[in-house]
Design a protein around this motif. Structure first.
Motif, PDB file in Angstrom:
ATOM      1  N   ASP A  24      24.124  33.617  72.846  1.00  0.00           N
ATOM      2  CA  ASP A  24      24.285  34.774  71.959  1.00  0.00           C
ATOM      3  C   ASP A  24      23.054  35.678  71.986  1.00  0.00           C
ATOM      4  OD1 ASP A  24      26.762  33.849  71.270  1.00  0.00           O
ATOM      5  OD2 ASP A  24      26.169  33.077  69.304  1.00  0.00           O
ATOM      6  N   LEU A  25      21.867  35.100  72.032  1.00  0.00           N
ATOM      7  CA  LEU A  25      20.638  35.907  72.061  1.00  0.00           C
ATOM      8  C   LEU A  25      20.565  36.733  73.334  1.00  0.00           C
ATOM      9  CD1 LEU A  25      18.003  33.389  70.627  1.00  0.00           C
ATOM     10  CD2 LEU A  25      18.931  35.416  69.491  1.00  0.00           C
ATOM     11  N   THR A  26      20.901  36.138  74.474  1.00  0.00           N
ATOM     12  CA  THR A  26      20.826  36.896  75.724  1.00  0.00           C
ATOM     13  C   THR A  26      21.893  37.984  75.774  1.00  0.00           C
ATOM     14  OG1 THR A  26      22.221  35.282  76.893  1.00  0.00           O
ATOM     15  CG2 THR A  26      19.835  34.966  76.999  1.00  0.00           C
ATOM     16  N   ASP A  27      23.029  37.747  75.120  1.00  0.00           N
ATOM     17  CA  ASP A  27      24.091  38.753  75.128  1.00  0.00           C
ATOM     18  C   ASP A  27      23.770  39.963  74.253  1.00  0.00           C
ATOM     19  OD1 ASP A  27      25.597  37.371  76.938  1.00  0.00           O
ATOM     20  OD2 ASP A  27      26.955  36.479  75.467  1.00  0.00           O
ATOM     21  N   GLY A  41      18.701  39.704  66.832  1.00  0.00           N
ATOM     22  CA  GLY A  41      18.356  38.380  67.316  1.00  0.00           C
ATOM     23  C   GLY A  41      17.831  37.495  66.206  1.00  0.00           C
ATOM     24  N   ALA A  42      16.951  38.035  65.366  1.00  0.00           N
ATOM     25  CA  ALA A  42      16.408  37.265  64.238  1.00  0.00           C
ATOM     26  C   ALA A  42      17.519  36.894  63.260  1.00  0.00           C
ATOM     27  CB  ALA A  42      15.316  38.061  63.544  1.00  0.00           C
ATOM     28  N   GLU A  43      18.434  37.815  63.017  1.00  0.00           N
ATOM     29  CA  GLU A  43      19.555  37.524  62.115  1.00  0.00           C
ATOM     30  C   GLU A  43      20.442  36.414  62.680  1.00  0.00           C
ATOM     31  OE1 GLU A  43      20.006  41.990  60.108  1.00  0.00           O
ATOM     32  OE2 GLU A  43      21.230  41.408  61.845  1.00  0.00           O
ATOM     33  N   ARG A  44      20.617  36.420  64.006  1.00  0.00           N
ATOM     34  CA  ARG A  44      21.429  35.349  64.623  1.00  0.00           C
ATOM     35  C   ARG A  44      20.720  34.004  64.483  1.00  0.00           C
ATOM     36  NH1 ARG A  44      23.829  31.684  65.573  1.00  0.00           N
ATOM     37  NH2 ARG A  44      25.181  31.133  67.331  1.00  0.00           N
ATOM     38  N   VAL A  45      19.400  33.986  64.572  1.00  0.00           N
ATOM     39  CA  VAL A  45      18.650  32.743  64.368  1.00  0.00           C
ATOM     40  C   VAL A  45      18.806  32.263  62.927  1.00  0.00           C
ATOM     41  CG1 VAL A  45      16.349  31.710  64.321  1.00  0.00           C
ATOM     42  CG2 VAL A  45      16.999  33.192  66.225  1.00  0.00           C
ATOM     43  N   VAL A  46      18.711  33.174  61.974  1.00  0.00           N
ATOM     44  CA  VAL A  46      18.901  32.792  60.567  1.00  0.00           C
ATOM     45  C   VAL A  46      20.291  32.193  60.363  1.00  0.00           C
ATOM     46  CG1 VAL A  46      19.134  33.690  58.212  1.00  0.00           C
ATOM     47  CG2 VAL A  46      17.231  34.441  59.648  1.00  0.00           C
ATOM     48  N   GLU A  47      21.276  32.787  60.982  1.00  0.00           N
ATOM     49  CA  GLU A  47      22.636  32.242  60.893  1.00  0.00           C
ATOM     50  C   GLU A  47      22.680  30.814  61.440  1.00  0.00           C
ATOM     51  OE1 GLU A  47      26.627  33.025  63.434  1.00  0.00           O
ATOM     52  OE2 GLU A  47      25.814  34.799  62.419  1.00  0.00           O
ATOM     53  N   GLY A 268      14.306  33.525  74.596  1.00  0.00           N
ATOM     54  CA  GLY A 268      15.495  33.096  73.883  1.00  0.00           C
ATOM     55  C   GLY A 268      15.591  31.590  73.816  1.00  0.00           C
ATOM     56  N   ALA A 269      15.183  30.920  74.899  1.00  0.00           N
ATOM     57  CA  ALA A 269      15.241  29.462  74.940  1.00  0.00           C
ATOM     58  C   ALA A 269      14.349  28.847  73.870  1.00  0.00           C
ATOM     59  CB  ALA A 269      14.835  28.961  76.330  1.00  0.00           C
ATOM     60  N   GLY A 270      13.166  29.416  73.669  1.00  0.00           N
ATOM     61  CA  GLY A 270      12.273  28.902  72.631  1.00  0.00           C
ATOM     62  C   GLY A 270      12.883  29.016  71.250  1.00  0.00           C
ATOM     63  N   SER A 271      13.499  30.162  70.967  1.00  0.00           N
ATOM     64  CA  SER A 271      14.140  30.351  69.666  1.00  0.00           C
ATOM     65  C   SER A 271      15.307  29.384  69.480  1.00  0.00           C
ATOM     66  CB  SER A 271      14.626  31.800  69.535  1.00  0.00           C
ATOM     67  OG  SER A 271      13.545  32.694  69.524  1.00  0.00           O
TER      68      SER A 271
END
Length: 462
Positions: A24-27, A41-47, A268-271
């Motif tokens: 999802d981050l790369t997309d 991207g940050a919002e997707r991580v929070v999700e 993205g992999a780190g996140s």
């Protein structure tokens, strides 16, 4: 030593949670610092944090000196005339000013101190070109920031950073001046364009008779860079797992990526790993003696702004240690830059032994990566990454840092090893001792000292 329970190891080996987040981050595409994509991207991580059942998931906003890319071009005249204006040939480097420069080209090879010294007065009023390569005989990586600063300090009016990896991939990356923008326009060019420029510069040096060529015989390069340097905001994504202790073990990565790439391995992999390890630890939350703070930083690529925001707003005594993940999915071979923190190194060595996994460690204190914001203050912090056969960054900081270069099995392996290490840090088995700022200052490699001082990023009073 407290071992990560077998059921958690099995979960890590079969999970698709991290890979789904990475996809999802790369997309999202452009996750440049301060952009709408970085926030998405940050919002997707929070999700993902919330889906993993972590506490206090949310965003932490802060101000940054933003940079926006415009169009750039490079034209060469002389024995051969060419104009490069396509994004696969030439791109601006973040932090560069807008501007134009036309001058003879001076190729300084790999941009070592010796090569800059050999160029001498020829750099005054010239455009300097340096490769992204670091010679194998060097004991540390020579960062593009050093090469840019060296060019500017020696009177160059422009800077060309040429990739040493083939594939029509111009490299990008912050040019390193704390007080942005930098003093001279700077662009990255592909290996193919750079090799052509280097060949033309070499041909102009003479016919081998020893007489050399007149300065006017050198190829002339014209740079035209359009960009914006304006303040904006960025965000960190944060969450907690484990007991509600004042002190916390920090597991971090950066969610931003350069706008020319999908930022798959960088970072993205780190996140994705931060969220996946958080999920795994949540399944053994009752085992933990210390809270684990999960953070994916914004704006790493243009100056570590998210990491500095966290370091400057968190009392040092509340940070037990920091495990920072960056470029950690290029293989299953773990590398840990320990910055001289022996207790953290021994923990990763124990984990590698327990899983019969390869491990490479380095002791050099490095100012590159989010861990530096903590290391400079004496807070125990390491950078965990993976090694690969490619030299330097490989696909990183280019159009080619895409999901197809990565393997979900590598991500699962790294999730297992990192979870096992953080589990040990958070169960009280390891003493990661803080150091004084003075001891860190005195242990920094002389080359890095010079780089930090000339770029205006030296954090210590003299």
């Amino acid at each position: 030593m407290t071992e990560l329970p077998d059921r958690v190891v099995g979960d890590a080996r079969t999970s698709d949670f991290g890979w789904s987040l990475l996809t999802d981050l790369t997309d999202i595409g452009n996750r440049m610092a301060g952009s709408a994509g970085e926030r998405r991207g940050a919002e997707r991580v929070v999700e993902a944090f919330e889906d993993a059942g972590l506490r206090n998931a949310g965003l932490d906003e802060f101000e940054i000196p933003g940079w926006w890319r415009g169009e750039s071009s490079l034209a060469v005249s002389g024995a051969v005339e060419r104009h490069h204006a396509n994004s696969h040939e030439v791109i601006a480097l973040p932090g560069t000013p807008s501007g134009e420069a036309t001058a003879p080209l001076v190729d300084v090879g790999d941009g070592t101190d010796e090569e800059f010294a050999a160029a001498g007065d020829a750099l005054e009023g010239a455009i300097a070109m340096a490769s992204s390569r670091t010679p194998e005989n060097r004991d540390r990586w020579i960062h593009r920031m050093e090469k840019y600063v060296a060019a500017a300090e020696r009177g160059a009016v422009g800077f060309v950073f040429r990739n040493h990896i083939e594939g029509a991939l111009p490299p990008t990356g912050e040019i390193g001046y704390h007080n942005r923008p930098g003093p001279i326009p700077a662009v990255g060019v592909s290996k193919e364009v750079g090799d052509r420029l280097s060949r033309l510069a070499e041909a102009a040096e003479g016919d081998g008779s020893g007489s050399g060529a007149a300065e006017d015989d050198r190829p002339t390069v014209s740079l035209d860079v359009d960009c914006r340097n304006e303040p904006t905001t960025s965000v960190n994504a944060v969450a907690d797992v484990g007991p509600d202790t004042e002190e916390a073990v920090y597991l971090t990565a950066h969610v931003d990526a350069h706008d020319v790439s999908d930022g798959a391995n960088d970072n993205g992999a780190g996140s994705a790993l931060v969220a996946e390890v958080g999920r795994l630890l949540a399944t053994v939350e009752d085992d933990l003696d210390t809270r684990v703070r999960l953070v994916t930083f914004g704006s790493e690529e243009i100056g570590l702004w998210g990491a500095y925001h966290t370091a400057e707003t968190t009392p040092e005594e509340k940070i037990a240690c920091v495990v920072n993940l960056d470029g950690a999915c290029s293989s299953r071979n773990l590398r840990v830059g320990t910055n001289g923190f022996a207790g953290m190194r021994s923990t990763f060595e124990a984990v590698a032994d327990a899983f019969d996994a390869p491990l490479t460690t380095g002791e050099t204190i490095s100012p590159h990566g989010d861990q530096w914001a903590f290391v400079q203050e004496g807070i125990p912090a390491v950078m965990a990454s993976t090694t690969s056969d490619q030299s330097g960054r490989g696909w990183g900081h280019t159009h080619a840092d895409t999901l197809d270069k990565l393997d979900s099995r590598d991500l699962r392996e790294m999730a297992t090893l990192v979870a096992a290490a953080v589990y040990r840090f958070a169960t009280g088995d390891v003493e990661a001792e803080h150091r004084s700022r003075e001891s860190i200052r005195d242990a920094i490699d002389e080359g890095y000292v010079e780089e930090l001082k000339t770029g205006g990023r030296w954090p210590y009073d003299e």
